[in-house]
Motif scaffolding. Structure first.
Motif, mmCIF file in Angstrom:
data_model
loop_
_atom_site.group_PDB
_atom_site.id
_atom_site.type_symbol
_atom_site.label_atom_id
_atom_site.label_comp_id
_atom_site.label_asym_id
_atom_site.label_seq_id
_atom_site.Cartn_x
_atom_site.Cartn_y
_atom_site.Cartn_z
ATOM 1 N N ASN A 31 -8.341 -10.183 -9.561
ATOM 2 C CA ASN A 31 -8.086 -11.575 -9.188
ATOM 3 C C ASN A 31 -8.756 -12.477 -10.142
ATOM 4 O O ASN A 31 -8.991 -13.448 -9.992
ATOM 5 N N ASN A 89 2.655 -6.099 -7.772
ATOM 6 C CA ASN A 89 1.030 -6.226 -7.850
ATOM 7 C C ASN A 89 0.657 -4.991 -7.759
ATOM 8 O O ASN A 89 -0.565 -5.016 -8.705
ATOM 9 N N PRO A 112 -3.670 -9.078 -11.074
ATOM 10 C CA PRO A 112 -3.541 -8.815 -9.454
ATOM 11 C C PRO A 112 -4.582 -7.921 -8.926
ATOM 12 O O PRO A 112 -5.098 -7.727 -7.842
ATOM 13 N N SER A 113 -5.124 -7.013 -9.934
ATOM 14 C CA SER A 113 -6.237 -5.937 -9.257
ATOM 15 C C SER A 113 -7.541 -6.509 -9.421
ATOM 16 O O SER A 113 -8.267 -5.908 -8.709
ATOM 17 N N GLY A 157 0.080 -4.110 -11.294
ATOM 18 C CA GLY A 157 -0.839 -5.165 -12.086
ATOM 19 C C GLY A 157 -0.001 -6.164 -12.781
ATOM 20 O O GLY A 157 -0.372 -6.882 -13.726
ATOM 21 N N PHE A 178 -2.931 -10.964 -0.858
ATOM 22 C CA PHE A 178 -2.826 -11.391 -2.478
ATOM 23 C C PHE A 178 -4.093 -11.581 -3.056
ATOM 24 O O PHE A 178 -4.682 -11.314 -3.904
ATOM 25 N N LEU A 179 -4.934 -12.678 -2.131
ATOM 26 C CA LEU A 179 -6.183 -13.584 -2.778
ATOM 27 C C LEU A 179 -7.150 -12.212 -2.837
ATOM 28 O O LEU A 179 -8.246 -12.293 -3.475
ATOM 29 N N SER A 180 -7.161 -11.358 -1.943
ATOM 30 C CA SER A 180 -8.082 -10.202 -1.780
ATOM 31 C C SER A 180 -8.329 -9.355 -2.950
ATOM 32 O O SER A 180 -9.254 -8.810 -3.144
ATOM 33 N N GLY A 181 -6.856 -9.473 -3.762
ATOM 34 C CA GLY A 181 -7.146 -8.566 -4.982
ATOM 35 C C GLY A 181 -7.166 -7.235 -4.690
ATOM 36 O O GLY A 181 -7.365 -6.556 -3.873
ATOM 37 N N GLY A 182 -6.845 -6.520 -6.179
ATOM 38 C CA GLY A 182 -6.702 -5.120 -5.740
ATOM 39 C C GLY A 182 -5.459 -4.566 -5.251
ATOM 40 O O GLY A 182 -4.489 -5.142 -4.548
ATOM 41 N N ARG A 212 -3.143 -14.159 -13.973
ATOM 42 C CA ARG A 212 -4.042 -13.726 -12.943
ATOM 43 C C ARG A 212 -3.809 -12.218 -12.773
ATOM 44 O O ARG A 212 -2.641 -11.711 -12.413
#
Lengths: 319, 426
Positions: free
Chosen positions: A103, B136, A100-101, B139, B73-77, A98
Motif C-alpha cells: 500500500n 494484485n 499492492p502488497s 504485485g 484493496f486499501l488493506s494492502g497485501g 502503489r
C-alpha cells in the motif's frame, strides 16, 4: 385455475389466427457493451495551439545555490509545516505506483521526491504524496496544492509559461507498444487505428499530430491504457519508453516497437514563483548525481528492465 | 310486450324480469370487482412488495460489494478473508435478488431495460474484479486500474439501473395499493339502484294490491341490504388496513431504503477517496458532503431521511432502530471528519486505518452498525406491511361467494314474490 383459463384462451386465439406462430427471437443482443475506465474517450492534442511558444532551451534551469535553508524561504515554510507535499503518480509502474502488497507508493520519481524531503528534513519519510493525473499537473502547481510535481513530467516551452522546472533528471523518448501478435512495427503503420495515451500528456499531442493520422484515445492514468489494450479496445499505446517498459513488465504478451519519436527531458515541476525552491531542488539533484543515489534508483527501477545502463543527464543552467 | 305493458300483469312481468336481471348483474359485477380487489391485495403481499424488496436488495448488495472490494484493496497485501467473504455473499445475494426481480418485468419495458442492464453487466463487473485480484496478487499496479474500471462500471451502469428498478417497483406497489384501497363506485351504485328498485316495486305493489308485505320481495330487499352493508363494512375495514400497510409499512420502508442507499453511497465515496489518494478523490468527498447531511439525524424531516423515518415511525421497535441508526450515523460522520483531517494532514496510513480498521470508533464499524440498524428497521417495516396487508385480505374473506349467493337470493325472492301477485290475477 386462472392460468389454465388464460392458457386455454391463448391456445384458442393462436389456433384461431390460422398460421403457425414464430418462436420468440432471443438474438436481440448481438454485441456486448464493453466496460471503460473512467474518463476514457477520444483524445485531443495539448492546449498549446498549433505552434509551441519559443523559449530558447527549455531545459536550462536556475543554477543551484547550496542546500542551505534561509529563513523566510519556501523551504523554511515547508519545514515549518512538517512535511513536503509532492504531486505524484500512483499508477505508472516503475516511476510512481502503489505497491499492492504494501500500500506504499514507490518508483523512480518517488525516489527523486524523497531526496527533496531528505534534504529539507533529513528524513525522507516526511512527505505527503498526492496522486494527480497528467492533466492536473499545471493546475495543482498553480493553485499551490503541492510543493513539487515529480510525475514523468516533460519540460517544454508551453508548460514553462505556467510552471517552473528543475534541471533534467532523466531523458527518454516516445515509442509504441503493441500486442506481441501484432504486425505493426512503427507508429506509421497505425493510421486510422486507436492509440492510447494519458490526457494532458505530450505523448497524446504527438499522436494527435502524427502525419499517419492514428486515432488518439485518452485516459486518465497510464495503466488504464494497458487495460484497454488487454481488452482489445485500442491497437497500441504510445508514450515514453520507460513507461512502456513498465507495462511490458506487467504483461508478457506485449512488445515495444519502432524508433524513439521524440526526446522527452523529465524535470521536477515547481510553482513558478518559487525560484528559491527551483535552485534548492537543483542542488538536491546535484547531490544525488554526486553521491550515487540517482544511479542506485535507476539501477533499482529501470536499468534491467530497459536493458541498458545510463548515467545521470548533465544539467544545463541559464547563466 | 308493448300492449301487455299497459296492463298490470304485463307490467308486473316486466318488473320481475328487470329485477332478476338487475340482481344477477349486480351480483356478477360485485363478485368480479371483489375478486379483483382480493387478487390485488394478495398480489401486494405476494408479488409487489417482495419485488421492491428484491430491487433494494440488489442495490444494497452491489453497492456493498463495490465498497468492500475497495476496502480490500486499501488493506494492502493479500486481502483479508472476511472482506473477501463479504464480497462473495454480496454478489450471491445480488444474483439471487436479480433472478427474483427479473421474474416480473414482462410488459414493463422500462423495468425490463434495467434488469437487462443488470443481467448483462454484472458478470462483466465480477470479471474485472477477479482480473484486478489476480494482478494484485502478482504485485502489479495494473490490478488497481482494473478495480477502478470495475468501480466505474458499477457506479455508472449497475447502481443506476438497480436504483431505477427499485423506483419502478415502488411505483407499481404504490399504484396497486391505491387500487386496493379505491372505492368500488360501480358496484355500490348498482347495489343502491337495485335496492331502490326493490323498494319502489314493493311500494307499487302495496298501492296496487293493498297488501302491506310481499315476503319474496322483502327477502330480496333484506338480502341486498345485507350485501350492501357487509360489502361496504368489509371494504372499509380492508381499505383502512391497506392504508396502514402503506403508511406504517411500505412508505416507512421506502424512506429507510433511501437512507440506506445514501449511507451506501457515502461509504463508497469514503473508501474511493482514499483509493484515489489525491485529486480524483475530491469529487467523491464533494458527493459525501452533499449526501451526508441527509442522514445526519439533525436536520428537519424534509431533508433528513432518518429524522423523517423517526417522526413517521408508529411502532416502538422501528423507532428504536431508527434512533440507534441516528446515533451510529453521527458516530460515523465524526469518524469520517477525523479521517479526512488525518488524510488532509498528510497522515494517509492513519486515515486508511480510521476508514477500514477494526477500531470501534472507526468509520467501518460505525457504518456497519448503521447498516444493521437500517436493515432491521426495514425488516420490521416489511413485517408491518405484511401484517396489515393480510388483515386487509382477511376482511374480504367469504365476501365473493356471499355476494353471489345474496344476489341469487335477491333474484329468486323477486321472482317468487311477483309471481305470487301475478297468480292472483288469474
Amino acid at each position: 385455475m386462472k392460468r389454465v383459463a388464460l392458457l386455454l384462451v391463448a391456445a384458442f386465439a393462436l389456433t384461431a389466427c390460422g398460421g403457425p406462430g414464430r418462436p420468440v427471437d432471443l438474438a436481440v443482443v448481438t454485441s456486448a457493451d464493453r466496460p471503460e475506465p473512467e474518463g476514457s474517450g477520444p483524445g485531443q492534442a495539448g492546449s498549446g495551439g498549433t505552434e509551441a511558444p519559443d523559449c530558447g532551451d527549455p531545459t536550462a534551469s536556475l543554477r543551484p545555490n547550496g542546500l542551505g535553508i534561509p529563513a523566510g524561504s519556501t523551504m523554511a515554510k515547508i519545514r515549518e509545516r512538517g512535511r513536503l507535499i509532492a504531486g505524484v503518480d500512483q499508477n505508472t509502474y516503475l516511476f510512481g505506483f502503489r505497491n499492492p502488497s504494501t500500500n506504499k507508493i514507490e518508483g523512480f520519481d518517488i525516489d527523486m521526491a524523497k531526496q527533496v524531503a531528505k534534504a529539507i528534513f533529513n528524513d525522507e519519510n516526511k512527505i505527503q504524496f498526492k496522486a494527480i493525473s497528467s492533466r492536473d499537473r499545471e493546475n495543482v502547481l498553480a493553485n499551490g496544492d503541492v510543493d513539487i510535481v515529480v510525475r514523468t513530467y516533460t519540460i517544454n516551452c508551453e508548460r514553462l509559461e505556467k510552471v517552473a522546472f528543475s534541471a533534467v533528471y532523466y531523458t527518454t523518448g516516445q515509442r509504441v507498444l503493441v500486442p506481441k501478435s501484432s504486425t505493426i512495427t512503427r507508429i506509421d503503420d497505425l493510421g486510422g487505428k486507436k492509440i492510447c495515451a494519458s490526457s494532458g500528456s505530450t505523448s497524446l499531442t504527438q499522436i494527435a499530430r502524427h502525419p499517419a493520422k492514428p486515432v488518439p484515445w485518452s485516459v486518465v492514468n497510464w495503466s488504464d491504457c494497458l487495460v484497454l489494450l488487454q481488452q482489445g479496445q485500442v491497437s497500441a499505446i504510445s508514450t515514453d519508453e520507460p513507461i512502456l517498459v513498465g507495462m511490458a513488465a506487467q504483461d508478457p504478451a506485449v512488445k515495444i516497437v519502432g524508433p524513439k519519436l521524440t526526446e522527452e527531458p523529465y524535470g521536477i515541476g515547481i510553482p513558478k514563483a518559487n525560484t528559491d525552491m527551483v535552485k534548492f531542488v537543483n542542488a538536491v539533484l546535484e547531490r544525488s548525481r554526486g553521491d550515487g543515489s540517482w544511479q542506485q534508483s535507476y539501477n533499482r527501477w529501470i536499468a534491467d528492465r530497459l536493458g541498458e545502463p545510463a548515467s545521470p543527464p548533465t544539467p544545463k543552467y541559464r547563466d | 310486450m308493448a300492449r301487455s305493458a299497459r296492463t298490470t300483469p304485463g307490467r308486473l312481468g316486466i318488473i320481475a324480469s328487470a329485477l332478476v336481471v338487475l340482481s344477477v348483474l349486480t351480483g356478477f359485477v360485485a363478485a368480479l370487482a371483489l375478486q379483483t380487489k382480493q387478487d390485488t391485495i394478495s398480489g401486494l403481499a405476494e408479488h409487489r412488495e417482495p419485488l421492491s424488496a428484491a430491487a433494494q436488495q440488489i442495490y444494497r448488495s452491489l453497492s456493498d460489494a463495490d465498497a468492500t472490494a475497495a476496502s480490500a484493496f486499501l488493506s494492502g497485501g493479500s486481502e483479508p478473508v472476511e472482506l473477501r467473504e463479504r464480497y462473495e455473499v454480496d454478489l450471491a445475494q445480488a444474483g439471487a435478488a436479480l433472478v427474483k426481480a427479473a421474474s416480473d418485468v414482462e410488459g414493463i419495458p422500462d423495468a425490463e431495460k434495467q434488469v437487462d442492464t443488470l443481467g448483462q453487466q454484472l458478470p462483466v463487473y465480477t470479471g474485472l474484479v477477479e482480473t484486478a485480484r489476480a494482478n494484485n496478487r502478482f504485485g502489479l499496479p495494473i490490478g488497481s486500474a482494473y478495480l477502478r474500471e470495475a468501480s466505474t462500471l458499477m457506479r455508472t451502469k449497475l447502481l443506476p439501473a438497480a436504483q431505477e428498478l427499485y423506483r419502478i417497483d415502488v411505483g407499481r406497489l404504490t399504484d396497486e395499493q391505491d387500487d386496493a384501497a379505491s372505492f368500488p363506485w360501480l358496484t355500490v351504485a348498482l347495489t343502491v339502484i337495485l335496492l331502490g328498485a326493490l323498494i319502489a316495486t314493493q311500494v307499487y305493489l302495496t298501492r296496487r294490491t293493498n297488501r302491506l308485505i310481499n315476503v319474496g320481495l322483502l327477502v330480496s330487499t333484506v338480502a341486498v341490504g345485507i350485501g350492501l352493508i357487509w360489502g361496504v363494512a368489509a371494504g372499509w375495514v380492508s381499505a383502512v388496513a391497506v392504508g396502514n400497510a402503506r403508511d406504517e409499512g411500505s412508505q416507512q420502508v421506502d424512506v429507510l431504503v433511501q437512507a440506506r442507499i445514501v449511507a451506501l453511497k457515502c461509504r463508497a465515496d469514503e473508501t474511493l477517496t482514499l483509493v484515489a489518494r489525491g485529486e480524483g478523490g475530491a469529487e467523491y468527498e464533494k458527493e459525501w458532503q452533499v449526501l451526508a447531511p441527509t442522514i445526519s439525524g439533525k436536520g428537519d424531516g424534509d431533508k433528513d431521511l432518518l429524522v423523517k423515518a423517526r417522526d413517521a415511525a408508529t411502532d416502538s421497535a422501528v423507532s428504536g432502530e431508527v434512533r440507534s441508526a441516528i446515533d451510529n450515523a453521527q458516530a460515523w460522520q465524526e469518524a469520517h471528519r477525523k479521517m479526512r483531517e488525518l488524510d488532509d494532514g498528510g497522515q494517509y496510513d492513519q486515515a486508511v486505518a480510521m476508514a477500514i480498521g477494526d477500531d470501534d470508533t472507526g468509520a467501518a464499524k460505525a457504518f456497519n452498525r448503521l447498516d444493521e440498524n437500517l436493515s432491521s428497521a426495514i425488516q420490521k417495516g416489511r413485517e408491518k406491511f405484511v401484517e396489515s396487508t393480510s388483515s386487509a385480505e382477511n376482511a374480504l374473506i367469504g365476501l365473493v361467494p356471499g355476494v353471489a349467493v345474496l344476489a341469487l337470493i335477491a333474484a329468486g325472492g323477486a321472482l317468487v314474490g311477483i309471481r305470487q301477485r301475478l297468480r292472483e290475477y288469474r
